[in-house]
Design a protein around this motif. Structure first.
Motif, PDB file in Angstrom:
ATOM      1  N   PHE A 176       0.828  -1.205   0.000  1.00 16.90           N
ATOM      2  CA  PHE A 176       0.000   0.000   0.000  1.00 16.90           C
ATOM      3  C   PHE A 176       0.865   1.258   0.000  1.00 16.90           C
ATOM      4  O   PHE A 176       0.636   2.181  -0.790  1.00 16.90           O
ATOM      5  N   PHE A 177       1.899   1.266   0.857  1.00 17.55           N
ATOM      6  CA  PHE A 177       2.715   2.482   0.918  1.00 17.55           C
ATOM      7  C   PHE A 177       3.533   2.662  -0.351  1.00 17.55           C
ATOM      8  O   PHE A 177       3.769   3.791  -0.786  1.00 17.55           O
ATOM      9  N   ILE A 178       3.922   1.549  -0.958  1.00 19.31           N
ATOM     10  CA  ILE A 178       4.656   1.687  -2.218  1.00 19.31           C
ATOM     11  C   ILE A 178       3.721   2.192  -3.310  1.00 19.31           C
ATOM     12  O   ILE A 178       4.112   2.993  -4.162  1.00 19.31           O
ATOM     13  N   HIS A 179       2.459   1.775  -3.271  1.00 24.14           N
ATOM     14  CA  HIS A 179       1.486   2.308  -4.229  1.00 24.14           C
ATOM     15  C   HIS A 179       1.331   3.822  -4.055  1.00 24.14           C
ATOM     16  O   HIS A 179       1.327   4.569  -5.032  1.00 24.14           O
ATOM     17  N   SER A 204       4.212   5.518  -5.431  1.00 24.02           N
ATOM     18  CA  SER A 204       4.256   5.475  -6.895  1.00 24.02           C
ATOM     19  C   SER A 204       3.398   6.558  -7.518  1.00 24.02           C
ATOM     20  O   SER A 204       3.681   7.018  -8.625  1.00 24.02           O
ATOM     21  N   VAL A 205       2.321   6.957  -6.837  1.00 24.43           N
ATOM     22  CA  VAL A 205       1.461   8.000  -7.391  1.00 24.43           C
ATOM     23  C   VAL A 205       2.294   9.249  -7.665  1.00 24.43           C
ATOM     24  O   VAL A 205       2.176   9.877  -8.719  1.00 24.43           O
ATOM     25  N   ALA A 206       3.173   9.574  -6.718  1.00 18.77           N
ATOM     26  CA  ALA A 206       4.031  10.735  -6.925  1.00 18.77           C
ATOM     27  C   ALA A 206       5.169  10.408  -7.881  1.00 18.77           C
ATOM     28  O   ALA A 206       5.497  11.197  -8.763  1.00 18.77           O
ATOM     29  N   PHE A 207       5.741   9.226  -7.715  1.00 16.15           N
ATOM     30  CA  PHE A 207       6.942   8.880  -8.481  1.00 16.15           C
ATOM     31  C   PHE A 207       6.646   8.759  -9.976  1.00 16.15           C
ATOM     32  O   PHE A 207       7.418   9.208 -10.810  1.00 16.15           O
ATOM     33  N   MET A 208       5.515   8.148 -10.304  1.00 13.65           N
ATOM     34  CA  MET A 208       5.202   7.890 -11.715  1.00 13.65           C
ATOM     35  C   MET A 208       4.353   9.003 -12.318  1.00 13.65           C
ATOM     36  O   MET A 208       3.804   8.842 -13.403  1.00 13.65           O
ATOM     37  N   HIS A 209       4.206  10.107 -11.609  1.00 10.18           N
ATOM     38  CA  HIS A 209       3.188  11.081 -11.989  1.00 10.18           C
ATOM     39  C   HIS A 209       3.277  11.546 -13.437  1.00 10.18           C
ATOM     40  O   HIS A 209       2.261  11.712 -14.117  1.00 10.18           O
ATOM     41  N   ASP A 210       4.484  11.722 -13.942  1.00  7.09           N
ATOM     42  CA  ASP A 210       4.614  12.256 -15.294  1.00  7.09           C
ATOM     43  C   ASP A 210       4.857  11.165 -16.328  1.00  7.09           C
ATOM     44  O   ASP A 210       5.211  11.462 -17.464  1.00  7.09           O
ATOM     45  N   ASP A 211       4.665   9.919 -15.935  1.00  2.00           N
ATOM     46  CA  ASP A 211       4.961   8.827 -16.863  1.00  2.00           C
ATOM     47  C   ASP A 211       3.766   8.575 -17.773  1.00  2.00           C
ATOM     48  O   ASP A 211       2.611   8.649 -17.350  1.00  2.00           O
ATOM     49  N   ALA A 212       4.071   8.258 -19.036  1.00  2.25           N
ATOM     50  CA  ALA A 212       2.976   8.019 -19.991  1.00  2.25           C
ATOM     51  C   ALA A 212       2.199   6.749 -19.639  1.00  2.25           C
ATOM     52  O   ALA A 212       1.011   6.643 -19.909  1.00  2.25           O
ATOM     53  N   GLY A 213       2.891   5.788 -19.031  1.00  3.11           N
ATOM     54  CA  GLY A 213       2.236   4.509 -18.734  1.00  3.11           C
ATOM     55  C   GLY A 213       1.676   4.428 -17.325  1.00  3.11           C
ATOM     56  O   GLY A 213       1.703   3.360 -16.718  1.00  3.11           O
ATOM     57  N   PHE A 223       1.032   1.018 -15.301  1.00  4.59           N
ATOM     58  CA  PHE A 223       1.884   0.725 -14.150  1.00  4.59           C
ATOM     59  C   PHE A 223       1.051   0.228 -12.974  1.00  4.59           C
ATOM     60  O   PHE A 223       1.355  -0.799 -12.359  1.00  4.59           O
ATOM     61  N   PHE A 224      -0.052   0.942 -12.696  1.00  5.86           N
ATOM     62  CA  PHE A 224      -0.870   0.528 -11.552  1.00  5.86           C
ATOM     63  C   PHE A 224      -1.592  -0.780 -11.826  1.00  5.86           C
ATOM     64  O   PHE A 224      -1.809  -1.582 -10.907  1.00  5.86           O
ATOM     65  N   ALA A 225      -1.959  -1.009 -13.081  1.00  7.56           N
ATOM     66  CA  ALA A 225      -2.600  -2.289 -13.411  1.00  7.56           C
ATOM     67  C   ALA A 225      -1.647  -3.441 -13.118  1.00  7.56           C
ATOM     68  O   ALA A 225      -2.005  -4.430 -12.461  1.00  7.56           O
ATOM     69  N   TYR A 226      -0.395  -3.304 -13.580  1.00 12.24           N
ATOM     70  CA  TYR A 226       0.602  -4.359 -13.335  1.00 12.24           C
ATOM     71  C   TYR A 226       0.837  -4.540 -11.835  1.00 12.24           C
ATOM     72  O   TYR A 226       0.916  -5.656 -11.323  1.00 12.24           O
TER      73      TYR A 226
END
Lengths: 628, 102
Positions: free
Chosen positions: A98-101, A104-113, A117-120
């Protein structure tokens, strides 16, 4: 409440399903909410179930969702088995997940995928939960392969770069080697017990086999093969450092906290088989001891921040294997839990640093981040302290100390195991604080592009707190003597048998372990703060060794020479597949006849009538002659 | 009443059938081909009648009625096809309709 157990793996699965089906139309915000809330709910249910489980003193709870398939005597259900061991894993997977999720919201924020990413990630959590909840080995295998698949997808998440794709394939194929051994082991277990139900196998095994039976040993070794592949232990360890090609939250969740410890879970779960196969169990310990040493040495020489952590993960899982090998079952699970906290924390911290510095992985180009990012620095320091087992204050000390002491005092332990573990502890604290000093101290060498936000800080701080206080659930005899975890695990995992007269040595061993950890920090301090030139001098004077360790003991080169090259050679020779020739011939002949006879298809009606007439005449004539 | 020998009847039927077949093969005009097919059908019908008379059974005549019915149906379909062919190709030459070449 406990009957809601099935919801725990189902929720992340639903999350993954929704994200996959709506991936093109959904907004980032919605994707983040779906991705995090499903795991969050699963974590919440885990707490409620855990509370009920402990309050009612349940030994085990079984939930049959539905019958998967039934073939000639083998009936496999989608059935979940909750006991103390799976509960501990559930807690770690859902909470750390949960905490890694969140992070990730902040970390992957500008990523096209972003949605992908969250689906995987959700799918991964679902597979991992199935793995630890499975009550039969087939379902466990489903989860086992599921996490392998998600690991592959997430290592190659940034597939635009060719090397990431190669890293993903390497991880997939190398773990598959272990999985094949595991599958054969399962076939053999079914051959012997005619069932793959874990509890039934564990109750029947001691009646059927006496300790040291050959079949038991073979099966134990095959299961070990699977565990070695998944947990990146010798000789299948070389995929994990390359797996760092994935995004940092992936490294934190899959390649540090959860998936790579699946091997530890498997061996702990099947501990009954290993008790009956002392030889295999000894080898579990030997593999652990050797792996923790060689991976530690490699970690000493890496420049890439994430690769240091990758080798350190291999090394720490080596400790868990060592603990399993000496029959310290609950110590292995304890170290797994603490390791999940601090290693996830370290990876997230490293991810933040790398993210802030424009994807700069080389830590010698970092430096001076202590003042720029104080929260990251302090949490990273806590994680590093826990990894280096700084005495008394960190959780890592308690878990590692338990393994160190049992390596000495357990009936299956030996001075060799103890020396290996102690050397490993020293190396660990050296490379850990080398990493800290090089990254966060000294002069600032790269400009920080953006500073981490609240979400990242929350995840880091929660994990930091867990890395500090997590150890207090299990304190040694010498002070406190708290045994919450081992009491919880006791009905499932037998307690460690101690050698006669070894109890008295506990204080001494703790003192040694504490001294070793602190002297490692001191050494790193001298080398990287007081006299930075010293490290380079030693590095260049032992250039060969440095290169060998830097390349991970050249296992990749060895496998290239022994396996990849011969395989490529054979496949070059057999480019035109021999077996294929027959089928190619068949196709050619058919094509030839088809072309020839298609000429008779003139399209002229009268030719067809001629053909029919001629055929009728021939058949009539023949029938006349044959009747005679 | 004088009866014709079976052989003569069958020979006549065979001759008619052969004539029809040959003209189907040699004619290129589709209408003539259709007429030739009718001749072949009638030849077959005649053979049934002759055989029925020989054995004193009504089956042969029943079969002939069948054949006439079928011939009527066949001609209606055949004529429709011929009309279409003429419409498409502006000719009645059957050899011109060879678009289905293999």
């Amino acid at each position: 409440m406990i009957h809601l157990l099935w919801l725990i793996p189902t929720l992340p699965f639903l999350g993954a399903l929704i994200l996959v089906l709506t991936s093109s139309s959904i907004s980032r915000r919605a994707a983040a909410i779906i991705g995090c809330s499903t795991i969050g709910l699963a974590a919440l249910i885990t707490v409620l179930i855990g509370y009920e489980f402990l309050a009612t003193h349940t030994e085990a709870y079984r939930h049959v969702a539905w019958n998967w398939f039934a073939v000639s005597g083998l009936s496999v259900g989608f059935s979940f088995h909750l006991d103390a061991l799976s509960l501990v894993f559930l807690f770690v997977i859902t909470f750390v997940g949960f905490f890694i999720h969140l992070y990730s919201v902040a970390f992957m924020h500008d990523d096209a995928g972003f949605t992908r990413f969250f689906a995987y990630l959700n799918l991964f959590v679902c597979a991992m939960l199935i793995l630890v909840l499975a009550d039969n080995l087939v379902l466990l295998y489903l989860g086992w392969e599921g996490v392998g698949l998600c690991s592959y997808l997430l290592i190659g998440f940034w597939y635009d770069e060719e090397k990431n794709g190669y890293a993903a394939r390497k991880a997939f194929i190398m773990t598959r080697v272990g999985d094949t051994a595991l599958a054969i082991g399962l076939f053999m277990l079914f051959g012997v017990f005619h069932t793959l139900d874990i509890q039934e196998i564990l109750t029947q095994a001691p009646k059927l086999w006496s300790p040291g039976t050959q079949t038991a040993t073979i099966i134990a070794f095959l299961l070990l093969g699977g565990a070695v592949g998944k947990s990146a232990q010798l000789p299948l360890q070389s995929w994990l450092p390359d797996a760092m090609a994935g995004p940092s939250p992936v490294s934190a969740l899959i390649h540090a906290a959860t998936m790579v410890t699946a091997g530890v879970y498997l061996i702990a779960r099947m501990h009954g088989i290993y008790e009956l196969a002392p030889l295999a169990q000894l080898w579990v310990g030997i593999i652990g001891a050797v792996t923790l040493l060689i991976a530690g040495c490699s970690a000493l020489t890496q420049n890439d921040l994430k690769r240091v952590l990758a080798y350190s993960t291999i090394s720490q899982i080596g400790y868990m294997f060592l603990a399993l090998g000496i029959g310290a079952w609950s110590a292995a699970v304890f170290h797994f839990m603490i390791h999940a906290f601090f290693k996830a924390l370290l990876f997230l911290g490293a991810g933040t640093v790398i993210w802030a510095l424009h994807h700069e992985h080389d830590m010698f180009k970092m430096g001076g981040l202590r003042k720029r990012m104080p929260v990251v620095y302090w949490t990273f320091l806590i994680g590093a302290g826990s990894l280096a087992a700084i005495p008394l204050v960190t959780a890592g000390f308690y878990s590692k100390d338990q393994i160190l002491w049992l390596a000495w005092a357990s009936a299956k332990g030996s001075p060799w195991f103890f020396i290996a573990a102690l050397t490993g502890a020293f190396i660990t604290s050296v490379y850990t604080f080398r990493m800290v000093f090089v990254t966060f101290f000294g002069a600032e060498k790269t400009h920080t592009a953006h500073l981490p936000g609240k979400l990242m800080h929350v995840a880091l701080m929660v994990l930091a707190v867990l890395s500090l206080v997590g150890g207090f659930i299990e304190l040694p005899h010498t002070f406190g003597h708290v045994t919450l975890l081992s009491d919880l695990l006791h009905p499932i995992l037998p307690s460690t048998v101690l050698r006669a007269g070894a109890e008295s040595s506990e204080v001494l061993i703790q003192l040694i372990a504490a001294t070793v950890a602190l002297s490692g920090v001191l050494l790193a301090y001298i080398f990287y703060i007081v006299k930075p030139s010293l490290a380079d001098e030693i590095g260049s004077s032992c250039f060969e060794v440095h290169q060998l360790w830097y390349a991970g003991w050249r296992f990749d080169a060895l496998y290239n020479l022994l396996i990849v090259r011969p395989f490529v050679w054979v496949s070059t020779i057999n480019k035109r597949d021999i077996i294929d020739q027959f089928y190619t011939g068949l196709v050619t002949a058919t094509e030839y006849f088809g072309k020839t006879f298609s000429r008779t298809q003139t399209g002229v009606l009268r030719w067809y009538i001629m053909g029919i007439t001629a055929g009728a005449v021939i058949i009539l004539t023949l029938s006349l002659f044959i009747n005679r | 009443m004088e009866t014709v020998a079976v052989e003569y009847g069958l020979i006549l039927a065979g001759t008619l059938f052969a004539l029809g077949l040959i003209s189907v093969l040699v004619r290129r005009n589709i209408i003539f081909m259709l007429i030739s097919v009718e001749i072949m059908l009638n030849a077959a019908g005649l053979a049934f009648i002759v055989a029925g008379a020989r054995w004193g059974q009504a089956d042969g005549q029943v079969m002939f009625i069948f054949i006439i019915t079928m011939a009527a149906a066949e001609v209606s379909v055949g004529l429709a096809l011929i009309l279409q062919i003429y419409h498409q190709l502006k000719t009645l030459d059957s050899d011109a309709a060879d678009k289905m070449k293999g």
